[in-house]
Motif scaffolding. Structure first.
Motif, PDB file in Angstrom:
ATOM      1  N   LEU A 185       0.817  -1.113  -0.093  1.00  0.00           N
ATOM      2  CA  LEU A 185      -0.040   0.155  -0.081  1.00  0.00           C
ATOM      3  C   LEU A 185       0.741   1.215  -0.125  1.00  0.00           C
ATOM      4  O   LEU A 185       0.626   2.285  -0.694  1.00  0.00           O
ATOM      5  N   ASP A 186       1.956   1.312   0.487  1.00  0.00           N
ATOM      6  CA  ASP A 186       3.018   2.239   0.670  1.00  0.00           C
ATOM      7  C   ASP A 186       3.450   2.566  -0.616  1.00  0.00           C
ATOM      8  O   ASP A 186       3.702   3.759  -0.933  1.00  0.00           O
ATOM      9  N   LYS A 187       3.651   1.410  -1.375  1.00  0.00           N
ATOM     10  CA  LYS A 187       4.217   1.658  -2.908  1.00  0.00           C
ATOM     11  C   LYS A 187       3.019   2.412  -3.693  1.00  0.00           C
ATOM     12  O   LYS A 187       3.459   3.169  -4.633  1.00  0.00           O
ATOM     13  N   ILE A 226      -6.941   4.942   9.122  1.00  0.00           N
ATOM     14  CA  ILE A 226      -6.580   3.933   9.730  1.00  0.00           C
ATOM     15  C   ILE A 226      -5.476   3.358   8.707  1.00  0.00           C
ATOM     16  O   ILE A 226      -5.820   3.024   7.716  1.00  0.00           O
ATOM     17  N   PRO A 227      -4.345   3.297   9.250  1.00  0.00           N
ATOM     18  CA  PRO A 227      -3.333   3.185   7.939  1.00  0.00           C
ATOM     19  C   PRO A 227      -3.367   2.284   7.069  1.00  0.00           C
ATOM     20  O   PRO A 227      -3.274   2.554   5.862  1.00  0.00           O
ATOM     21  N   ASP A 228      -3.677   0.810   7.484  1.00  0.00           N
ATOM     22  CA  ASP A 228      -3.657  -0.229   6.418  1.00  0.00           C
ATOM     23  C   ASP A 228      -5.080  -0.474   5.942  1.00  0.00           C
ATOM     24  O   ASP A 228      -5.146  -1.314   5.067  1.00  0.00           O
ATOM     25  N   ASP A 248      -4.483   9.057   2.460  1.00  0.00           N
ATOM     26  CA  ASP A 248      -3.319   9.506   2.943  1.00  0.00           C
ATOM     27  C   ASP A 248      -3.118   8.781   4.417  1.00  0.00           C
ATOM     28  O   ASP A 248      -4.036   8.806   4.950  1.00  0.00           O
ATOM     29  N   LYS A 249      -1.842   8.612   4.737  1.00  0.00           N
ATOM     30  CA  LYS A 249      -1.476   7.746   5.849  1.00  0.00           C
ATOM     31  C   LYS A 249      -1.404   8.798   7.186  1.00  0.00           C
ATOM     32  O   LYS A 249      -1.702   8.399   8.170  1.00  0.00           O
ATOM     33  N   GLU A 250      -1.260  10.026   6.744  1.00  0.00           N
ATOM     34  CA  GLU A 250      -1.140  11.072   8.119  1.00  0.00           C
ATOM     35  C   GLU A 250      -2.374  12.490   7.580  1.00  0.00           C
ATOM     36  O   GLU A 250      -2.621  12.696   8.816  1.00  0.00           O
ATOM     37  N   ARG A 261      -2.145  16.522   0.645  1.00  0.00           N
ATOM     38  CA  ARG A 261      -2.845  15.099   0.813  1.00  0.00           C
ATOM     39  C   ARG A 261      -3.139  14.377  -0.126  1.00  0.00           C
ATOM     40  O   ARG A 261      -3.476  14.973  -1.191  1.00  0.00           O
ATOM     41  N   LEU A 262      -2.542  13.027  -0.489  1.00  0.00           N
ATOM     42  CA  LEU A 262      -2.792  12.446  -1.517  1.00  0.00           C
ATOM     43  C   LEU A 262      -3.758  11.185  -1.081  1.00  0.00           C
ATOM     44  O   LEU A 262      -3.546  10.326  -0.353  1.00  0.00           O
ATOM     45  N   THR A 263      -4.498  10.762  -2.256  1.00  0.00           N
ATOM     46  CA  THR A 263      -5.223   9.702  -1.910  1.00  0.00           C
ATOM     47  C   THR A 263      -5.403   8.872  -3.167  1.00  0.00           C
ATOM     48  O   THR A 263      -5.422   9.654  -4.283  1.00  0.00           O
TER      49      THR A 263
END
Ligand SMILES: O=C(O)CCC(=O)C(=O)O
Ligand SMILES: [Fe+2]
Length: 357
Positions: free
Chosen positions: A98-100, A266-268, A246-248, A301-303
């Motif tokens: 998901l980070d990728k 919820i990060p993942d 976005d993670k943050e 912010r990126l989604t």
């Protein structure tokens, strides 16, 4: 959501600035971005954790395990009929992967303008890199740049408009598409089961030539966040939509009982929402929720949104078993729902109203 061909467009290629450039420029902001209702409190939303009302979290492992599926199906049913929104965990994709997905998007938007313009949306096209399509002078513009691509079916991928950079963009997007295709099937089956329908009922209703569109959303910091929205209030025209947040940085909000709620990070997890076409198929039992994205002054912010779209040739209508005396039919049959969607959206109207009886 999918963007139809428009008569006039803000074209980044035509000399208009991307939102990313506007964010960096010292010019005062065009009125087209400013909402009349703006001001203190414009962005306000309740934090579900503070108000003791929770956006449900569904565990895919529980959903697919014989011992726990009934309870999880009930949770899903209640999530879809009250919020139309939920988050899924244990979906099988790793944090690393998901980070990728987030990373290739971030790397694309960080490229020099000339490189990004190589995949700019054509004036009469819908795919590629661009910002809002303009339908009228009164329209409020969204504070976002995007890359919009048809990723399914395979024979309809137009790699000419796909970013060439970063190098692993294509392989990551293809893998992500494959993963979400499988997850879409699991979710549509579970939705049908939770309504005591044949498991493949919604899958069949979506047809064999269903499609998927991915949209990378980039929301730069905004100098006047109390007057500008990342995305105006809207409901999606999809069957269902997946959003990798976005993670943050928060920003997504959902309307429930006339009150905006923040969709927590919820990060993942993946956020899933019902789109109008499942609202129609479920005869209104499942809600396609109105949601919006607010901006902030400090952080980008990126989604990544993935829209699953039923076959445009197929008539979408309420499933017969969900129509009875106590629940009369609420929607007319519609074809190519996405075709009419965007024009309604840009005028600030809900296209589903056109289909209500
Ligand atoms: O960026 C987000 O958080 C939501 C995106 C969304 O609602 C959309 O693209 O339709
Ligand atoms: Fe949306």
């Amino acid at each position: 959501m999918a963007e139809p061909v428009a008569s006039t467009e803000v074209e980044i290629t035509g000399g208009c600035k991307s939102v990313q450039e506007l964010a960096l420029s010292s010019e005062s902001l065009s009125n087209s971005y400013i909402h009349d209702q703006g001001g203190v409190g414009f962005r306000h939303a309740l934090d579900p954790s503070e108000s003791n009302i929770h956006i449900p979290v569904v565990d895919i492992l529980n959903l697919t395990s014989p011992s726990s599926s009934q309870q999880e199906l009930q949770k899903l049913h209640s999530a879809l009929s009250s919020w139309g929104f939920f988050q899924v965990i244990n979906h099988g994709m790793t944090t690393l992967f998901l980070d990728k997905v987030r990373e290739v998007s971030k790397q694309f938007f960080e490229l020099p303008k000339e490189e990004k313009l190589k995949c700019a949306r054509e004036p009469d096209g819908i795919e590629g890199y661009g910002n809002d399509v303009i339908f009228s002078e009164k329209q409020r513009l969204d504070w976002t740049d995007r890359v919009y691509l048809k990723v399914h079916p395979q024979d309809q991928r137009n790699f000419n408009v796909w970013p060439q950079k970063p190098n692993d963009f294509r392989s990551i997007v293809l893998q992500y598409t494959e993963n979400l295709r499988q997850l879409n099937e699991v979710i549509l089956r579970a939705m049908a089961k939770s309504l005591n329908l044949e498991e493949d009922c919604f899958l069949k209703e979506c047809g064999d030539r269903d499609s998927m569109f991915i949209r990378f959303n980039y929301y730069p910091p905004c100098p006047t966040p109390d007057h500008v929205l990342g995305l105006k209030p809207h409901a999606d025209g999809s069957s269902i939509t997946f959003v990798l947040q976005d993670k943050e940085v928060e920003g997504l909000q959902v309307l429930k009982d006339n009150q905006w709620f923040k969709v927590p990070i919820i990060p993942d997890a993946l956020v899933i929402n019902v789109g109008d076409q499942i609202e129609i198929m479920s005869n209104g039992i499942f809600q396609s929720p109105v949601h919006r994205v607010v901006t902030n002054a400090e952080k980008e912010r990126l989604t990544v949104a993935m829209f699953c779209i039923p076959d445009s040739e197929k008539e979408i209508k309420p499933v017969e078993k969900l129509v009875n005396e106590s629940r009369p039919i609420l929607y007319r049959p519609v074809k190519d729902y996405v075709g009419i969607y965007f024009q309604y959206y840009q005028q600030g109207k809900r296209p589903i109203e056109a289909s209500k009886i």
